[in-house]
Every structure is written in structure tokens, then in C-alpha cells.
Design an enzyme around this catalytic site. Structure first.
Site, PDB file in Angstrom:
ATOM      1  N   LYS A 266       0.822  -1.199   0.000  1.00 54.31           N
ATOM      2  CA  LYS A 266       0.000   0.000   0.000  1.00 54.31           C
ATOM      3  C   LYS A 266       0.864   1.261   0.000  1.00 54.31           C
ATOM      4  CE  LYS A 266      -2.797   0.770   3.565  1.00 54.31           C
ATOM      5  NZ  LYS A 266      -3.780   0.328   4.544  1.00 54.31           N
ATOM      6  N   ARG A 267       1.959   1.173   0.689  1.00 52.07           N
ATOM      7  CA  ARG A 267       2.867   2.323   0.764  1.00 52.07           C
ATOM      8  C   ARG A 267       3.387   2.725  -0.612  1.00 52.07           C
ATOM      9  NH1 ARG A 267       5.095   4.562   5.046  1.00 52.07           N
ATOM     10  NH2 ARG A 267       6.893   5.166   3.816  1.00 52.07           N
TER      11      ARG A 267
END
Length: 512
Positions: A266-267
Site C-alpha cells: 500500500k505504501r
RNA sequence: GCUCCGUUCGUCUAGUGGUUAGGACGCCAGAUUUUCAUUCUGGUAGCAGGGGUUCGACUCCCCUACGGAGUGCCA
């Protein structure tokens, strides 16, 4: 049903479905359709603490958006339901007990603290493989070390316990993977995995094997992160007496981050500014929002085509395929072994291609939608013309508006850099005369006619067209780039053209 | 640490003993154009390293390096 091939996609409702999960579902789906088999979806919700509301609906909507159809699922039903493990909870214990009776599993009473202490002790003793296994289990509190009476007493007194798999001490486990070939692991390196948790729920390993068996799954197609536990699953099938019904395995390569290494996370999405989830998702607990392919303007057919090629290729030079075509040519054997970096540029390229392939009327509809949203006035006929004019330039539906705005909105300001370079007395003079010519002209103002009129003015003043076109563009649009100008004049019409030209002459000053 | 998996242009990949190692994205250049974009044409760039096996290795074997995954009463 021509054959008995059955595959399953088994996501866990713990949040937004990762794009890698969509690919796994897609490969399962392609294989099922290709072989005339059955596509099953099973919700793996045996961990009550990780359940996230909305996650299941998200999975359903995401697959639906991608065009992945389910033959059996919690929503469509089917002969092997229920399709949520939480609704099949009662059955698992019996299989675990069957394993205990056959000597393949045992009760264990160790507390989390005791487990932690064991690991620390093993680590300190520099044991190569510190884990709850055939070596260490005899030092622990379980039905292998405790007397039968004590075990019975502990259980009847309500003391929490787990059921662990009794990993054979010395055995070579061979498993065949369709993608990787034979994989060999020695049981001495494997641990006694928990099968039933103390809360009464099964772990993934037990539930997965039991349900795959009960649902008559023939091919397990899943991510590579499951490969290390696959030998355990093989052993489980054997211990349960289901060896003859063991599915074939295919472990898919991981999707890696675009730069550097590691699993796509997600980062990365946030950092690089591209989505890694099919749909937008707002986490109900943290209120955190993540972007989705759909909301970013990626078309489902583009996303599917892109995803299909992330780890698979047909072996030809073609790479543009619809879902139907993918089904036709897909094969498990042609899936690659190596991890795949996520290349968003390729996804954009696919999107541009498929956006252009959409019918013009649909493109016009997309543009109209955005005009409505922004409350910009328009005539329906004009929207269609504009869409046609700018479709070649767009990668996303939103680009239709980005490039189309100038047709609907008179410039409120003018790009100063372009003005400084291109706006001069000569240009201003030509544009004034051009405005007049357009206004006075009696013929229909087609693109061709507009060009004629401009040319006449240029000839009269003995000026070459290249010297003023950018100024004309600036006058009409306020910026230095965009689609064909004469077509634009035809589209926006005589009145608007004259208005814009004169407005520019009025507002822009000639720098000495 | 241990176990398993992997390694062809920057990226996605084709390639299963003999190829000028092919394609696509990206990037660069040229052409077209009223600009930008599109389109077209061309170009750039790769078999991780070392040993074998073989008449011959990107292709087969071994080692090394590097990368990844797993190592939970999570899936």
C-alpha cells in the site's frame, strides 16, 4: 459440465482486495473457463479478530467490475455451500479429531508465554531451526508428553487447548507444482502447525484442505507465498486419507514493487501515485482512503489485459486480448516463475488503447458525465464532436475533460509564457482582421472555411501562417497546445470564435 | 539464522543445445502537423558471475552472488 475441473479463489475479508488477489482470481477464472470447469469463491474468515466490515462486499464488487464471474460463491450459492468458512465452522473439529485418533495430530496446552520461552530457549541454544517440531514437542505440554488422564482432565476442566499436526520426523515430501515442477522438502525442517485454535476455529491450513476436499477442488491456483506451507497441505491430505483426491498445485509468482524489491504494498501506491487496489476503499476503522483502478479511470478490460500479462504470456508477440480471447489462449503452463515488477506505464498504455476502442457515443457520454458533474453547460451535439476531436489524446476518461474544457469554457486567462513569445503586433493585427472576416462572412463556418478566411487575411498582409497560429491558439484557448484549431472554430461556432478573438486582442498587450 | 522459490534489455517478456537473442512499454531521434499529443519510421539497451557437460550453451548440471517468500493459536 464436460469435465470435473473445479478451481477456487479464497480471499480473506480483512480489507481491500489487493490487485494481486484480482490477478489470482483472474487466472483461476481463465483456467476454469478455458477448461470448461467451475469457478468457486470461498470466503476464508476463520480469524474473527481480523474481520473487516465491507471487505466481502468489496471483493464481490471488484470481481464483478473486472468481469470475473463466479459459478459458486456465497452470493450465487451452489451445491457445495455454504461458501463462508464461518458458516462451516462445525465441521472442522471432527476432522482434527480424526487426525488425533489416527496419530497424526495431538492436543497442546502451552500458553503463549510458554511458546515464547521455548523459542527463546532454542534460540539461545543456537538450534538451527527453533520451532515447535518433532524435536521440541517432547519438552512441551501436550497429549504426547502428558498422561492420558491429565489430558482428559485438562480438557474437561475447560482449559484452552489447540490441536497441532504431528509432523513426521524423517520424511521427504515431494510435491508437484504445475509452474515450478517438483519441489522437495524434508519434514525435519517443518513444524507442528496449529490446526485448531484455542478459540475453536480452524487455522487456514486445516480449513483450506478440508474445504478444498469437500468442494472437490481439482486445482489450487494461489500466490507464491503459500508455497512454503504446501508440503504441510500435502501431508494433511495424506493423513486425512485423501491423497487420491489431492488437487494439483500452481503457485503464482509474486507481484513486486516497481522500484527496488519486495512485495507490492500500500505504501508503494501512495508514494508513486498509482493504485494497487481495484476499487477505492475507505477503511472503516482508520478512515484511511486508498485509490482504486476504477476510480482512477482504468477500464476493466485494460486492467484485465494488463493483469493477465503480469506473469503470464501467450508465447506470441501479441499482447492485446479481450477476456474472451484470454480464455481461449490461457494456460497454466505458460505462467512464469519469477516475480514480476508492477509497471504502471504499461497499464496506462493498455488503458489508452482500450479507451480509444470504446464507441464514440460512449466517449461522448463519459465527457458529458464530467460536464454534468462540473455543471458546465453544453449542447449534446457539441459534446459528441468534441469527444471525437480529443479521443486520440486521452489515456483516461478524465483527460476528455482536461482537453475538452477549452471548447466549453472561454479563456479566463492567457498563458504568459506563450504570450511573451508569440503575441506581437503582427499577430494582434492579423487576429483582429480575422475576427472581422469571420463575423462578416456569409458562408457556413466550417473548418475549411475558417482556414480560407484566415489565409485570405494572411495573404493580404503578406504574413506566413506559421507566424501567427500559436497566437490564434492562445486567443482561442488561452494555452499553447491542444487539438486542431480550425476544427475547433467549426465546433464552437462563429459567435464564440469572434468573441474569443476579440477578447484576446482586448486583454493581451503587445510587449515592446 | 533456517527452509523453499527465483535470476534474458530500465520494465513486462519470447526463447526448451546451433537465432544477427525476437516483441511490447519506457526512453531517444526523424517524418507528419498550426502547437502539444496522436500516428508512422528508426534507434537505444539484456542472457548475474564462475565452473563443468558438449563439436557447440541463454538453454542441461554444480557452486557463488543477488533477490524474494515463508518461518504466528494471520490468511
Amino acid at each position: 459440465m464436460e469435465n470435473n475441473i473445479r478451481v477456487r479463489f479464497a480471499p480473506s475479508p480483512t480489507g481491500a482486495l489487493h490487485i494481486g488477489g484480482v490477478r489470482t482470481a483472474l487466472y483461476n477464472y481463465l483456467f476454469a473457463r478455458k477448461t470448461g470447469g467451475t469457478m468457486v469463491l470461498r470466503i476464508e474468515d476463520t480469524d474473527q479478530t481480523r474481520y473487516v466490515p465491507g471487505a466481502e462486499a468489496y471483493i464481490q464488487e471488484a470481481l464483478d467490475w473486472a468481469g470475473i464471474q463466479l459459478d459458486e460463491s456465497p452470493w450465487t450459492g451452489g451445491p457445495y455451500g455454504p461458501y463462508r468458512q464461518s458458516e462451516r465452522k462445525e465441521q472442522y473439529l471432527a476432522y482434527a479429531q480424526q487426525l488425533i485418533e489416527a496419530g497424526h495430530a495431538y492436543y497442546a496446552f502451552d500458553t503463549p508465554e510458554e511458546l515464547e520461552a521455548m523459542r527463546e530457549r532454542l534460540w539461545a541454544a543456537r538450534v538451527a531451526n527453533p520451532q515447535y517440531d518433532s524435536l521440541s514437542r517432547m519438552q512441551m505440554k501436550n497429549s504426547l508428553t502428558l498422561s492420558q488422564e491429565e489430558v482428559a482432565a485438562r480438557i474437561s476442566s475447560g482449559e484452552p487447548y489447540v490441536i497441532r499436526f504431528k509432523m513426521p520426523r524423517k520424511e521427504e515430501v515431494r510435491l508437484h507444482d504445475i509452474i515450478r515442477g517438483w519441489v522437495m522438502v524434508h519434514t525435519a525442517t517443518l513444524d507442528d502447525k496449529v490446526l485448531m485454535k484455542s478459540d475453536g476455529w480452524p487455522t487456514y491450513h486445516l480449513a483450506n484442505v478440508v474445504d478444498d476436499y469437500l468442494m472437490k477442488i481439482t486445482h489450487v491456483i494461489r500466490g507464491e507465498e503459500w508455497l512454503p506451507s504446501a508440503p504441510l497441505h500435502v501431508l494433511l491430505y495424506k493423513a486425512l486419507g485423501w491423497e487420491a483426491h489431492m488437487p494439483k498445485f500452481a503457485h503464482l509468482p509474486l507481484i513486486l514493487k516497481p522500484d527496488g524489491n519486495g512485495k507490492l504494498s500500500k505504501r508503494d501506491a501512495e508514494k508513486q501515485g498509482f493504485p494497487i487496489f481495484p476499487l477505492e476503499w475507505i477503511d472503516p476503522l482508520s478512515n484511511e482512503k486508498v485509490a482504486g483502478f476504477r476510480e482512477e479511470g482504468y477500464l476493466p478490460e485494460a486492467t484485465v489485459n494488463f493483469l493477465a500479462f503480469l506473469g503470464w504470456s501467450p508465447g506470441t508477440n501479441d499482447e492485446l486480448f479481450t477476456m474472451e480471447e484470454l480464455i481461449e489462449i490461457f494456460s497454466l503452463e505458460r505462467i512464469g516463475k519469477a516475480g514480476t515488477k508492477f509497471d504502471i506505464d504499461k497499464a496506462k498504455w493498455y488503458n489508452q488503447y482500450y479507451l480509444r476502442k470504446r464507441p464514440d457515443a460512449e466517449l461522448a457520454g463519459m465527457l458529458q458525465e464530467q460536464l454534468d458533474k462540473l455543471e458546465v453547460g453544453y449542447e449534446a451535439e457539441m459534446v459528441h464532436k468534441v469527444a471525437l476531436e480529443i479521443k486520440e489524446r486521452a489515456v483516461f476518461p478524465k483527460d476528455l475533460w482536461k482537453d475538452g474544457a477549452v471548447y466549453f469554457i472561454r479563456p479566463a486567462r492567457y498563458d504568459q509564457d506563450v504570450a511573451a513569445k508569440k503575441w506581437n503586433a503582427e499577430a494582434q493585427n492579423i487576429i483582429s482582421q480575422f475576427a472581422q472576416a469571420v463575423e462578416d462572412d456569409a458562408q457556413a463556418l466550417t473548418a475549411e472555411r475558417a482556414k480560407d478566411l484566415l489565409q485570405q487575411v494572411l495573404d493580404k498582409n503578406n504574413v506566413k501562417i506559421g507566424r501567427v497560429m500559436q497566437a490564434v491558439r492562445l486567443a482561442l484557448t488561452g494555452v499553447g497546445s491542444g487539438p486542431d484549431l480550425m476544427n475547433m472554430i467549426e465546433i464552437i461556432g462563429r459567435e464564440e470564435t469572434v468573441l474569443r478573438l476579440r477578447q484576446a486582442v482586448h486583454h493581451l498587450h503587445v510587449t515592446p
